[in-house]
Structures are given as structure tokens and as C-alpha cells.
Design a protein around this motif. Structure first.
Motif, PDB file in Angstrom:
ATOM      1  N   GLY A   1      -0.782  -5.918  13.965  1.00 45.06           N
ATOM      2  CA  GLY A   1      -1.715  -4.534  14.349  1.00 45.06           C
ATOM      3  C   GLY A   1      -0.999  -3.365  13.953  1.00 45.06           C
ATOM      4  O   GLY A   1       0.094  -3.191  13.776  1.00 45.06           O
ATOM      5  N   ALA A   2      -1.816  -2.446  13.836  1.00 43.40           N
ATOM      6  CA  ALA A   2      -1.513  -0.915  13.786  1.00 43.40           C
ATOM      7  C   ALA A   2      -0.374  -0.598  14.417  1.00 43.40           C
ATOM      8  O   ALA A   2      -0.835  -0.674  15.769  1.00 43.40           O
ATOM      9  CB  ALA A   2      -2.605  -0.146  13.359  1.00 43.40           C
TER      10      ALA A   2
ATOM     11  N   GLY B   1      -0.049  -4.102   9.597  1.00 47.02           N
ATOM     12  CA  GLY B   1      -1.151  -3.283   9.712  1.00 47.02           C
ATOM     13  C   GLY B   1      -0.342  -1.827   9.550  1.00 47.02           C
ATOM     14  O   GLY B   1       0.892  -1.783   9.522  1.00 47.02           O
ATOM     15  N   THR B   2      -1.136  -0.928   9.437  1.00 40.57           N
ATOM     16  CA  THR B   2      -0.513   0.520   9.020  1.00 40.57           C
ATOM     17  C   THR B   2       0.284   1.122  10.205  1.00 40.57           C
ATOM     18  O   THR B   2       0.061   0.928  11.285  1.00 40.57           O
ATOM     19  CB  THR B   2      -1.936   1.567   8.816  1.00 40.57           C
ATOM     20  OG1 THR B   2      -1.381   2.668   8.187  1.00 40.57           O
ATOM     21  CG2 THR B   2      -2.503   1.815   9.899  1.00 40.57           C
TER      22      THR B   2
ATOM     23  N   THR C   1      -1.602 -11.654  11.469  1.00 46.38           N
ATOM     24  CA  THR C   1      -1.944 -10.059  11.562  1.00 46.38           C
ATOM     25  C   THR C   1      -0.798  -9.343  12.354  1.00 46.38           C
ATOM     26  O   THR C   1      -1.075  -9.650  13.380  1.00 46.38           O
ATOM     27  CB  THR C   1      -3.308  -9.753  11.610  1.00 46.38           C
ATOM     28  OG1 THR C   1      -3.986 -10.537  10.561  1.00 46.38           O
ATOM     29  CG2 THR C   1      -3.643  -8.470  11.549  1.00 46.38           C
TER      30      THR C   1
ATOM     31  N   VAL D   1      -2.405 -12.779  16.010  1.00 47.37           N
ATOM     32  CA  VAL D   1      -2.702 -11.462  15.730  1.00 47.37           C
ATOM     33  C   VAL D   1      -1.627 -10.762  16.719  1.00 47.37           C
ATOM     34  O   VAL D   1      -1.834 -10.930  18.108  1.00 47.37           O
ATOM     35  CB  VAL D   1      -4.267 -10.900  16.190  1.00 47.37           C
ATOM     36  CG1 VAL D   1      -4.016  -9.491  16.068  1.00 47.37           C
ATOM     37  CG2 VAL D   1      -5.120 -11.498  15.175  1.00 47.37           C
TER      38      VAL D   1
ATOM     39  N   ARG E   1      -1.540 -11.475  20.578  1.00 46.67           N
ATOM     40  CA  ARG E   1      -2.693 -11.534  21.532  1.00 46.67           C
ATOM     41  C   ARG E   1      -3.398 -12.796  22.159  1.00 46.67           C
ATOM     42  O   ARG E   1      -3.405 -13.531  21.122  1.00 46.67           O
ATOM     43  CB  ARG E   1      -3.785 -10.681  20.916  1.00 46.67           C
ATOM     44  CG  ARG E   1      -4.419  -9.481  21.648  1.00 46.67           C
ATOM     45  CD  ARG E   1      -5.424  -8.730  20.860  1.00 46.67           C
ATOM     46  NE  ARG E   1      -6.180  -9.692  20.050  1.00 46.67           N
ATOM     47  CZ  ARG E   1      -7.105  -9.217  19.096  1.00 46.67           C
ATOM     48  NH1 ARG E   1      -7.225  -7.787  18.793  1.00 46.67           N
ATOM     49  NH2 ARG E   1      -7.835 -10.196  18.377  1.00 46.67           N
TER      50      ARG E   1
ATOM     51  N   VAL F   1      -0.001  -7.489  18.365  1.00 42.28           N
ATOM     52  CA  VAL F   1       0.062  -5.871  18.570  1.00 42.28           C
ATOM     53  C   VAL F   1       1.061  -5.382  19.646  1.00 42.28           C
ATOM     54  O   VAL F   1       1.771  -6.186  20.481  1.00 42.28           O
ATOM     55  CB  VAL F   1      -1.578  -5.473  18.979  1.00 42.28           C
ATOM     56  CG1 VAL F   1      -2.593  -6.081  18.207  1.00 42.28           C
ATOM     57  CG2 VAL F   1      -1.800  -6.158  20.370  1.00 42.28           C
ATOM     58  N   GLY F   2       1.231  -4.242  19.569  1.00 38.24           N
ATOM     59  CA  GLY F   2       1.967  -3.362  20.634  1.00 38.24           C
ATOM     60  C   GLY F   2       3.467  -3.072  20.319  1.00 38.24           C
ATOM     61  O   GLY F   2       3.953  -3.656  19.162  1.00 38.24           O
TER      62      GLY F   2
ATOM     63  N   ASN G   1       0.988  -1.332  -0.049  1.00 37.31           N
ATOM     64  CA  ASN G   1      -0.111   0.138  -0.023  1.00 37.31           C
ATOM     65  C   ASN G   1       0.901   1.514   0.127  1.00 37.31           C
ATOM     66  O   ASN G   1       2.070   1.312   0.165  1.00 37.31           O
ATOM     67  CB  ASN G   1      -1.118  -0.122   1.291  1.00 37.31           C
ATOM     68  CG  ASN G   1      -2.312   0.283   0.998  1.00 37.31           C
ATOM     69  OD1 ASN G   1      -2.608   1.430   0.406  1.00 37.31           O
ATOM     70  ND2 ASN G   1      -3.327  -0.537   1.153  1.00 37.31           N
TER      71      ASN G   1
ATOM     72  N   SER H   1      -0.247  -2.844   5.036  1.00 41.36           N
ATOM     73  CA  SER H   1      -0.896  -1.439   4.928  1.00 41.36           C
ATOM     74  C   SER H   1      -0.142  -0.148   4.931  1.00 41.36           C
ATOM     75  O   SER H   1       1.007  -0.217   5.096  1.00 41.36           O
ATOM     76  CB  SER H   1      -1.936  -1.604   6.339  1.00 41.36           C
ATOM     77  OG  SER H   1      -2.484  -2.902   6.375  1.00 41.36           O
ATOM     78  N   PRO H   2      -0.956   0.938   4.625  1.00 39.09           N
ATOM     79  CA  PRO H   2      -0.311   2.124   4.379  1.00 39.09           C
ATOM     80  C   PRO H   2       0.840   2.377   5.556  1.00 39.09           C
ATOM     81  O   PRO H   2       0.673   2.263   6.710  1.00 39.09           O
ATOM     82  CB  PRO H   2      -1.387   3.279   4.663  1.00 39.09           C
ATOM     83  CG  PRO H   2      -2.433   2.603   3.950  1.00 39.09           C
ATOM     84  CD  PRO H   2      -2.365   1.232   4.530  1.00 39.09           C
TER      85      PRO H   2
END
Ligand SMILES: CC(C)(COP(=O)(O)OP(=O)(O)OC[C@H]1O[C@@H](n2cnc3c(N)ncnc32)[C@H](O)[C@@H]1OP(=O)(O)O)[C@@H](O)C(=O)NCCC(=O)NCCS
Length: 225
Positions: A190-191, A172-173, A188, A204, A213, A206-207, A136, A154-155
């Protein structure tokens, strides 16, 4: 002998699909390459949005079986891109590979069929991607990376050198991955995450630093209630 533009259909009239139309138009502005026949979408696209950008909704995705055109899939979810790729390939359709003229691509980069590189994305050198990989806007992929089929950046996501992203990974972005890691199939990120250790398949994470998670069990969910 000169050939005319290649007929092209975008699959998916949502936000990402319309962004891919921008990529097609930018490519055409440099050199007329594609004749965008329209978009196929099983939902009910916003026809005003399509009208404003002069793109026709041709009908449901199954129409692609009858249209003699190449296709790109403007849908973010890797599993849906995989399903559409498999149908379209069975129908004999060929996937187009799109690179925005304002993307920067170094030497020794091979993009799999159906891959899309959006504006301001940068890929340096010795990078391989699988089928229908989406890089992206403003993403970066550094030296010696291997991206499997249906990977999505993602962006603004940044992938450092010698990273392997297995099939169906989504970053993620604004997330980043440091050098040398492997992210397993279907995971995945996370952003905004910072991935500093390899991640297994199917999680998933994150952080900062990114950690998988922990799925919430029914018991935990009811604890204390
Ligand atoms: C990670 C992600 C996939 C999780 O989605 P989800 O499963 O629907 O998660 P929820 O929104 O239900 O949040 C669940 C928990 O995770 C946390 N969380 C979600 N995303 C997070 C992120 N990126 N970083 C840190 N924590 C996050 C939430 O705060 C919530 O915590 P809580 O239970 O303590 O309140 C999503 O939030 C994300 O970051 N997606 C990337 C989106 C993106 O980049 N889009 C670009 C489109 S072009």
C-alpha cells in the motif's frame, strides 16, 4: 544507413497511458526515435484530452494485430499488462522499452522488453527487470535488485539494495522496501508503507511497518450487527 523513427502505439488512453506519451515525447526531443501512431483502448477515451496532445485514438486493442508497430502498455494493473503482452506477442508485435532522458540509470542494468522508466527515476547498478516493468516518476531501485515481469513501482516508491520483487508485484506510491527482502508474486504494498520483512505472494500489505492485511471474513463482517 540511417533508419527512420520506429512506429509506436500506446495501449491505454487513461492517465498512465498519457503519461507514457510524455515519456515518448521526451525521448523524441533528445533524438527522434518513435513515430507515435496513436493509442488503442477498448473503452471510450476522452477524445478532447487526446486532441489536446495531438494523439489519435486508433480504436480497440485488437487493432494492434494489424498495425505494424512496436507497443507499450500504459496501464498500471500488472494482470492487464500481462494479458495485453500475451496477446500482442501472439500477434507478432514487439514491445518498446522506454527510458525518460531525465531518468538516471547506472551500469550493468538490464531492462526487460516493454519496460518504462519515467522521469526522475533512478536505478543504480546490477539491476535486472522482467517484461513490462514500470518504474514511475521519482522511484528508486538500488543495487542488485531483481524485478520480475509486470512489476509496478508507483510514484516515489523506493526499493533498497538486493531486493527481489517477484512477478506482478505493485509497490504503492511513497512506499519503501528495506534491503535484502523478497516480495512474493502478485503482492501489493500500500501507499506509504515501510516493508521491513519479506512478504508472501498474493497479499496486500499496508502500514509502517507493513503487515499483510487480514482478509475480512463474512462472519467478521457481520459481527455485532
Ligand atoms: C493498499 C490498497 C491497495 C488497498 O486498497 P483497498 O483494498 O481498496 O482498500 P480500502 O480503501 O478498502 O481500505 C481498506 C482498509 O485498509 C486501510 N488502508 C488502505 N490503504 C492503506 C494504506 N496505504 N496504508 C494504511 N492503511 C491503508 C484503510 O484505511 C481501510 O482500513 P479500515 O478498514 O480500518 O477503514 C490501497 O489503499 C493503496 O494504498 N494502493 C496504492 C495506490 C497507489 O499507490 N497508487 C498510485 C497510482 S500511480
Amino acid at each position: 544507413m540511417s533508419h527512420g523513427p520506429t512506429a509506436l502505439v500506446v495501449v491505454g488512453a487513461g492517465g498512465h497511458g498519457r503519461e507514457l506519451m510524455d515519456v515518448v515525447e521526451a525521448v523524441n526531443a533528445v533524438r527522434p526515435t518513435y513515430e507515435l501512431l496513436g493509442v488503442v483502448d477498448d473503452g471510450q477515451p476522452d477524445l478532447n484530452q487526446l486532441f489536446r496532445r495531438k494523439v489519435r485514438h486508433l480504436g480497440p486493442v485488437r487493432l494492434l494485430a494489424e498495425i505494424d508497430a512496436e507497443y507499450v502498455v500504459g496501464i498500471g494493473a500488472p494482470a492487464i499488462r500481462r494479458a495485453i503482452d500475451s496477446m500482442a506477442t501472439a500477434w507478432g508485435r514487439k514491445a518498446a522499452t522506454l527510458v525518460h532522458p531525465r531518468a538516471v540509470i547506472g551500469r550493468d542494468v538490464l531492462l526487460g522488453s516493454g519496460s518504462v522508466v519515467c522521469a526522475l527515476a533512478s536505478i543504480t547498478t546490477n539491476v535486472r527487470t522482467g517484461r513490462h516493468v514500470h518504474l514511475n516518476i521519482a522511484t528508486t531501485v538500488a543495487h542488485d535488485c531483481r524485478l520480475g515481469d509486470y512489476v509496478t513501482l508507483s510514484p516515489g516508491a523506493h526499493v533498497s539494495g538486493t531486493v527481489t520483487l517477484e512477478d506482478d508485484v505493485t509497490i504503492g506510491t511513497g512506499a519503501m522496501v528495506i534491503q535484502g527482502l523478497t516480495i512474493g508474486t502478485g503482492t501489493t504494498v500500500g501507499a506509504g508503507a515501510a516493508v521491513i520483512r519479506s512478504l508472501p505472494a498474493g497479499v496486500v500489505a499496508v502500514g509502517v511497518p507493513a503487515r499483510p492485511r487480514v482478509p475480512v471474513t463474512v462472519e467478521q463482517n457481520h459481527a455485532g450487527s
